[in-house]
Write an enzyme that holds these catalytic residues in place. Structure first.
Site, PDB file in Angstrom:
ATOM      1  CE1 TYR A  69     117.239  43.955  13.708  1.00 21.01           C
ATOM      2  CE2 TYR A  69     117.407  43.050  15.721  1.00 21.01           C
ATOM      3  CZ  TYR A  69     117.951  43.144  14.575  1.00 21.01           C
ATOM      4  OH  TYR A  69     119.185  42.874  14.341  1.00 21.01           O
ATOM      5  CD1 TRP A  76     113.201  40.415  10.184  1.00 23.88           C
ATOM      6  CD2 TRP A  76     112.404  42.109  11.428  1.00 23.88           C
ATOM      7  NE1 TRP A  76     113.810  41.561   9.625  1.00 23.88           N
ATOM      8  CE2 TRP A  76     113.283  42.783  10.391  1.00 23.88           C
ATOM      9  CE3 TRP A  76     111.854  42.613  12.281  1.00 23.88           C
ATOM     10  CZ2 TRP A  76     113.812  43.886  10.588  1.00 23.88           C
ATOM     11  CZ3 TRP A  76     112.109  44.178  12.454  1.00 23.88           C
ATOM     12  CH2 TRP A  76     113.134  44.830  11.766  1.00 23.88           C
ATOM     13  CB  SER A  77     109.227  36.037   8.054  1.00 27.93           C
ATOM     14  OG  SER A  77     108.784  34.642   7.685  1.00 27.93           O
ATOM     15  CG  ASP A 126     112.847  37.680  14.416  1.00 22.86           C
ATOM     16  OD1 ASP A 126     113.186  37.554  12.999  1.00 22.86           O
ATOM     17  OD2 ASP A 126     113.386  38.328  15.216  1.00 22.86           O
ATOM     18  N   GLY A 130     118.581  34.839   6.839  1.00 19.55           N
ATOM     19  CA  GLY A 130     118.329  35.247   8.219  1.00 19.55           C
ATOM     20  C   GLY A 130     119.893  35.335   9.159  1.00 19.55           C
ATOM     21  CG  ASP A 171     121.137  39.866   8.500  1.00 13.00           C
ATOM     22  OD1 ASP A 171     120.356  38.761   8.255  1.00 13.00           O
ATOM     23  OD2 ASP A 171     120.635  40.814   9.043  1.00 13.00           O
ATOM     24  NE  ARG A 218     123.063  46.073  13.076  1.00 10.01           N
ATOM     25  CZ  ARG A 218     121.912  45.439  12.831  1.00 10.01           C
ATOM     26  NH1 ARG A 218     121.470  44.624  13.266  1.00 10.01           N
ATOM     27  NH2 ARG A 218     121.357  45.636  11.551  1.00 10.01           N
ATOM     28  CE1 TYR A 220     123.109  41.135  14.437  1.00  9.27           C
ATOM     29  CE2 TYR A 220     122.776  40.983  12.023  1.00  9.27           C
ATOM     30  CZ  TYR A 220     122.199  41.068  12.988  1.00  9.27           C
ATOM     31  OH  TYR A 220     121.035  41.068  13.377  1.00  9.27           O
ATOM     32  CD1 TRP A 221     123.463  37.413  11.529  1.00 11.40           C
ATOM     33  CD2 TRP A 221     123.546  35.061  12.239  1.00 11.40           C
ATOM     34  NE1 TRP A 221     122.418  37.182  12.053  1.00 11.40           N
ATOM     35  CE2 TRP A 221     122.207  35.965  12.492  1.00 11.40           C
ATOM     36  CE3 TRP A 221     123.719  33.963  12.556  1.00 11.40           C
ATOM     37  CZ2 TRP A 221     121.299  35.270  12.826  1.00 11.40           C
ATOM     38  CZ3 TRP A 221     122.722  33.118  13.010  1.00 11.40           C
ATOM     39  CH2 TRP A 221     121.371  33.920  13.151  1.00 11.40           C
ATOM     40  CD  GLU A 260     120.125  41.177  17.089  1.00 13.14           C
ATOM     41  OE1 GLU A 260     120.743  42.228  17.576  1.00 13.14           O
ATOM     42  OE2 GLU A 260     120.046  40.962  15.844  1.00 13.14           O
TER      43      GLU A 260
END
Ligand code: 2M8
Length: 445
Positions: free
Chosen positions: A34, A38-39, A41, A175, A177, A213, A372-373, A416
């Protein structure tokens, strides 16, 4: 054997990580994966930075706010001059298509969760405690009107039903994703044959991309939504009208309610226009009520609302605890939620490495501890809950959460995200927002 750094080493290592990610014009979200700003972040980054230098933190927030669109939107990415991320500024084409987008720096065309007022509160408090009153004053003067306009943009363009439940037009705006929260709405996103070809860059930058990912099918949908927005030149109301993905996001709504209250209080402290302060409190009230109204009578968790499919999304994820951020539930219901979050289905699950709520419960059939998430632990999400607990006066819970987070982060990887059962670092390393929340925890421990 897992490394375990002591507090002094850990703080030094976090500061070192941030200076490594400082490219002069901004601190990037992470070194390779990245390499831009990022906003949300940056909101978290500026909180941790304040402990090193309040002035430097203020500068970082100012950099983000200087890229605010003329209509008030804070874009989700502010691009550095460097390359190395897809989709980059050319693919977004924001400045070419919409006169409200700045030409320099270049930005993406969507937004991210509105946590910035919380960051402003934290920086102002830290600056004041360091005797940096002038820095706090100047930052408030600069940031407050801009954040007010940002909140106003969200109310004007992202509350399509007028209920206070704020809508997102892309999973990236949440956020989180590819959280299972979005599986049903994404199943209705059908990339057209005119989706321009693209090459992903993220897959080459994490060790186990298949597991950690989003998939290529998911990326096709992500990029298709960008195409849809390009077609209407990122005109906010047209985007809401035409996007195949439109979801009332309960977590974003709760953060908005919380941040609006925080901004109102900061406004009182800095003598901002009383009518704007009243408006912020009114927005907070309405969004808090929308979060409470989303509660699933069966599980007690808050729910997202699929506005295209006109249905509740009952997937059980960490976002279901949104009312614990913003309040608004009757006392008994709130207590029950807190007990669930701390109990064996979530943070108190006996197999967890540390007692931190993961993105999906380990008892859920959809739990994927590396994906991821879809299972891992995100330290910034824990920070948000810890901070909110402190505001509500739940000090035992916030202290415990902070101690457990510091135990997880003591390996010094500043990952992360982390495997909730083993504590293994996943995704990017030297992620700025992980380093900064660790700094904040160390300073309040
Ligand atoms: C992740 O999102 C970006 C897209 O915005 C990506 O996967 O490429 C998310 O975790 C998001 O919440 C975060 O702000 C961003 C940068 O850390 O990475």
């Amino acid at each position: 054997m897992r490394t375990s750094l002591g507090p002094v080493q850990l703080a030094a290592s976090a500061a070192w990580t941030l200076s490594g990610n400082d490219i002069g014009t901004m601190i990037t979200a992470a070194p390779r994966l990245y390499p831009h700003m990022w906003s949300w972040d940056t909101a978290f980054i500026s909180i941790g930075l304040a402990h090193l230098s309040a002035e430097r933190a203020a500068q970082e927030l100012r950099t983000l706010l200087s890229a605010q669109w003329r209509n008030g939107m804070i874009p989700h990415i502010v691009f550095s001059e460097g390359a190395g991320y897809f989709p980059g500024p050319e693919r977004w084409g924001a400045a070419e298509l919409n006169p409200d987008a700045p030409n320099a720096p270049r930005t993406s065309g969507i937004c991210q969760p509105p946590v910035h007022a919380i960051a402003l509160r934290r920086i102002v408090d830290i600056a004041r405690s360091q005797g940096e009153r002038a820095t706090a004053y100047e930052l408030l003067k600069f940031a407050w009107p801009r954040l007010y306009r940002w909140h106003e943009w969200l109310v004007r363009h992202r509350d399509p039903l007028g209920t206070g439940m704020l809508a997102i037009v892309h999973g990236w705006e949440s956020g989180m994703d590819n959280s299972p929260r979005w599986d049903l709405p994404y199943a209705e996103v059908f990339p057209g044959p005119d989706l321009p070809p693209y090459v992903r860059l993220d897959r080459g930058l994490v060790a186990h991309a298949d597991a950690e990912r989003p998939s290529d099918t998911e990326y096709d949908r992500y990029l298709w939504l960008v195409e849809e927005m390009r077609k209407v030149r990122y005109e906010p109301d047209a985007v809401v009208r035409t996007s195949s993905f439109l979801v009332g996001d309960v977590f974003v709504t709760a953060l908005f309610a919380l941040a609006s209250e925080v901004l109102a209080t900061l406004g009182e402290e800095s003598e901002q226009p009383p009518w704007q302060i009243r408006q912020l409190r009114g927005w907070a009230r309405r969004s808090r009520a929308a979060v409470a109204a989303s509660q699933d009578p069966e599980t007690g968790l808050a729910r997202d609302r699929d506005l295209r499919g006109d249905r509740w999304l009952s997937t059980s994820t960490i976002a279901g605890f949104a009312p614990l951020l913003c309040g608004g539930l009757p006392v008994d219901a709130q207590k029950a939620q807190l007990a669930t979050l701390c109990g064996p289905d979530w943070a108190g699950h006996p197999a967890l490495f540390a007692a931190i709520p993961p993105s999906v419960s380990p008892n859920d059939p959809g739990f994927r501890p590396r994906e991821y998430w879809r299972g891992p632990v995100w330290p910034v999400i824990a920070w948000l809950f810890g901070w909110a607990f402190e505001q509500h006066g739940w000090l035992a819970e916030s202290t415990h959460l902070r101690a457990e987070c510091l135990r997880l982060a003591a390996d010094g990887s500043f990952a992360e995200y982390y495997h909730p059962l083993t504590g293994e670092p996943l995704g990017s390393r030297q992620q700025s927002w992980t380093a900064t929340v660790v700094l904040d925890w160390l300073h309040t421990a």
